[in-house]
Design an enzyme around this catalytic site. Structure first.
Site, PDB file in Angstrom:
ATOM      1  CG  LEU A 175      -4.421   2.217  11.638  1.00 35.68           C
ATOM      2  CD1 LEU A 175      -3.295   1.598  12.421  1.00 35.68           C
ATOM      3  CD2 LEU A 175      -4.945   3.436  12.150  1.00 35.68           C
ATOM      4  CB  ALA A 208      -0.418   7.686   8.499  1.00 34.38           C
ATOM      5  CE  LYS A 240       0.987  -0.373   2.996  1.00 29.79           C
ATOM      6  NZ  LYS A 240       1.726  -1.393   3.735  1.00 29.79           N
ATOM      7  NE  ARG A 271       7.014  -3.214   4.332  1.00 27.31           N
ATOM      8  CZ  ARG A 271       6.341  -3.819   5.168  1.00 27.31           C
ATOM      9  NH1 ARG A 271       6.776  -5.075   5.682  1.00 27.31           N
ATOM     10  NH2 ARG A 271       5.352  -3.148   6.160  1.00 27.31           N
ATOM     11  CE1 TYR A 317     -10.626   7.512 -31.167  1.00 27.24           C
ATOM     12  CE2 TYR A 317     -10.293   9.477 -32.638  1.00 27.24           C
ATOM     13  CZ  TYR A 317     -10.419   8.928 -31.386  1.00 27.24           C
ATOM     14  OH  TYR A 317     -10.445   9.630 -30.272  1.00 27.24           O
TER      15      TYR A 317
END
Ligand code: UD1
Ligand code: CA
Length: 454
Positions: free
Chosen positions: A11, A13, A25, A18, A352
């Site tokens: 899951l 979705a 997320k 928060r 560099y």
């Protein structure tokens, strides 16, 4: 006995409000790998045949991540976010194909391990309709509470709906549920949304199964494995757990970590034998370190391949596309990007090196800079084997320094240098004998005049 078939449904979705982030997320990272990829990794390790990932609308990036880590996974879109049971039903057509076991895994539970997934399926083989992964969190806030009657799991109460007494229950829902495939749809379709949040809770499956005289059980694991991630604090806690695991695995594989707690690894960091990592080193994604290499303190590596016996740092920065050959040396305050440094070549101080090939045993002097960016596009610098680049040189790309060539210190090299040649490209030194003494005497004369006016 024939092995039971299994469908894993992840899951993913949720919006993850928060997290207070524009990024979905499950795409937030732990140890350099998305939460979703961690979950898919555990599923792959557990050798579960089929996987469905439920994503939200306009979450193409989540589907793309699933495709990247598990090309065989099937994505389903949950058009409106109406709860975890509703999300599982988005994959209804996959469930209808009739796997023996259905394993629902919340995409925000990244630390789950393959063996635990196997353990959770075991009760289904002996007749249970549902098995829920349980744990005793130090802070149960936000987790569903498991209502037990002896060994039987009778209900899961979400915090928002729990009574004061139920809130005191220590055993909580870890967010991974195994269901007997033959019963799954019958149970899922009975789940309603009459609760505080008006959502279809997957957790209600337990009470419904009990009402159908089916058996539900809880399997307990350590908190570290089922920490759910809803906010950035929990993300940071999961990172701590992930780092502990990765350091332990590296130590167990024989890597010397002088101060393990100061070394940060990625889920995909690879080490050979007898590698030494000094304190305070950060390994970003896609780093491989071959046998006998030493990574000195305060180095930062991303997308780099370190050859056998090579030495990096202290204070080195290796960016993606860096390949160091056997015994190559990159010293302090040297940055390398998209470059190959062949066996035995050295850049020991303050350089560099970008978009370059440095041949075997070449010596890149202190302060050398490859000027790879002309303002519009990047160009390559090629340094032949055994070449010697004097300190503080600027190599203006595109440019080729032939094998064994010498570049005088402080040169700005804009044209190719043939093999074995010496190139000097700097102002000639002018020496004026006695000049300093003349200046001083002029100055002191000036001062005397100034005093005489006082
Ligand atoms: C959930 C459980 C809780 C458990 C906890 C463990 C429910 C109702 N609650 O709470 O019992 O202790 O996880 O971490 O299941 N998702 C969707 N679609 C939706 C809603 C959620 O795909 O409509 C996904 C989310 O992306 C997430 C997962 O399901 O990956 C869990 O959702 P979340 O809202 O985080 O549930 P929790 O409140 O943490
Ligand atoms: Ca959660």
């Amino acid at each position: 006995m024939k092995a039971r078939s299994c469908l894993a449904i992840v899951l993913a979705a949720g919006e993850g409000t928060r997290m207070r982030s524009a990024l979905p997320k499950v795409l937030h990272a732990v140890a350099g790998r998305s939460l979703l990829a961690h979950v898919l990794g555990a599923i792959a390790d557990a050798k579960i045949g089929n996987t469905a990932v439920v994503v939200g609308p306009r979450q193409e990036s989540v589907a793309a991540e699933a495709e990247r880590f598990m090309p065989g996974a099937e994505c389903f879109v949950q058009r409106t976010r109406r709860g975890t049971a509703h999300a599982v039903l988005a994959a209804k057509s996959a469930i209808e194909r009739g796997a023996d076991d259905i394993l629902v895994i919340y995409g925000d539970t990244p630390m789950i391990m393959a063996d635990t997934l196997k353990r959770l399926r075991a009760p289904l083989a002996t007749g249970a309709a549902i098995a829920v992964l349980a744990f005793r969190p130090t802070d149960p806030a936000g987790y569903g509470r498991l209502v037990m009657a002896g060994k039987k799991l009778v209900a899961i109460r979400e915090e928002a709906d729990a009574s004061a007494r139920e809130k005191k229950i220590e055993l909580c829902n870890g967010g991974i549920v195994a269901m007997a495939g033959a019963r799954a749809l019958a149970i899922l379709q009975r789940i309603g949304d009459s609760n505080r949040k008006g959502e279809f809770y997957l957790t209600d499956a337990v009470e419904i199964a009990n009402g159908m005289k089916l058996n539900a059980v809880a399997i307990e694991v350590e908190e570290d494995e089922v920490r759910g991630i809803n906010n950035k604090s929990q993300l940071a806690e999961a990172e701590t757990v992930a780092q502990q695991r990765l350091r332990k695995a590296a130590l167990d594989a024989g890597v010397t970590l002088v101060a393990p707690e100061t070394v940060f690894l990625s889920a995909d960091t690879k080490f050979g034998k007898d590698v030494v990592v000094e304190p305070y080193v950060v390994f970003g994604a896609k780093v491989t370190v071959e046998d006998d290499a030493v990574i000195h303190s305060f180095s930062h590596l991303v997308g780099a391949q370190i050859g056998k016996g090579a030495s990096v740092g202290p204070y080195a920065r290796l960016r993606p596309g860096t390949r160091l050959g056997a015994g190559a040396r990159i010293g302090n305050f040297v940055e390398v990007k998209e470059s190959t440094i062949d066996a035995g070549a050295k850049a020991n101080h303050l350089s560099y090196i970008g978009d370059a090939s440095v041949g075997a045993n070449a010596n890149v002097g202190a302060g050398t800079i490859t000027c790879n960016y002309g303002g519009a596009e990047k160009h390559r610098t090629t340094i032949g084997k055994d070449a010697f680049i004097g300190s503080n040189s600027a190599l203006v790309a595109p440019v080729v320094i032939g094998a064994g060539a010498y570049i005088g210190s402080g040169s700005v090299i804009t044209k190719d240098v043939p093999a074995g040649a010496l190139a000097l490209a700097r102002g000639r030194q002018v020496v004026k004998e006695g000049w300093a003494a003349r200046l001083r005497s002029l100055k002191s004369l000036g001062k005397k005049k100034a005093h005489s006016r006082d």
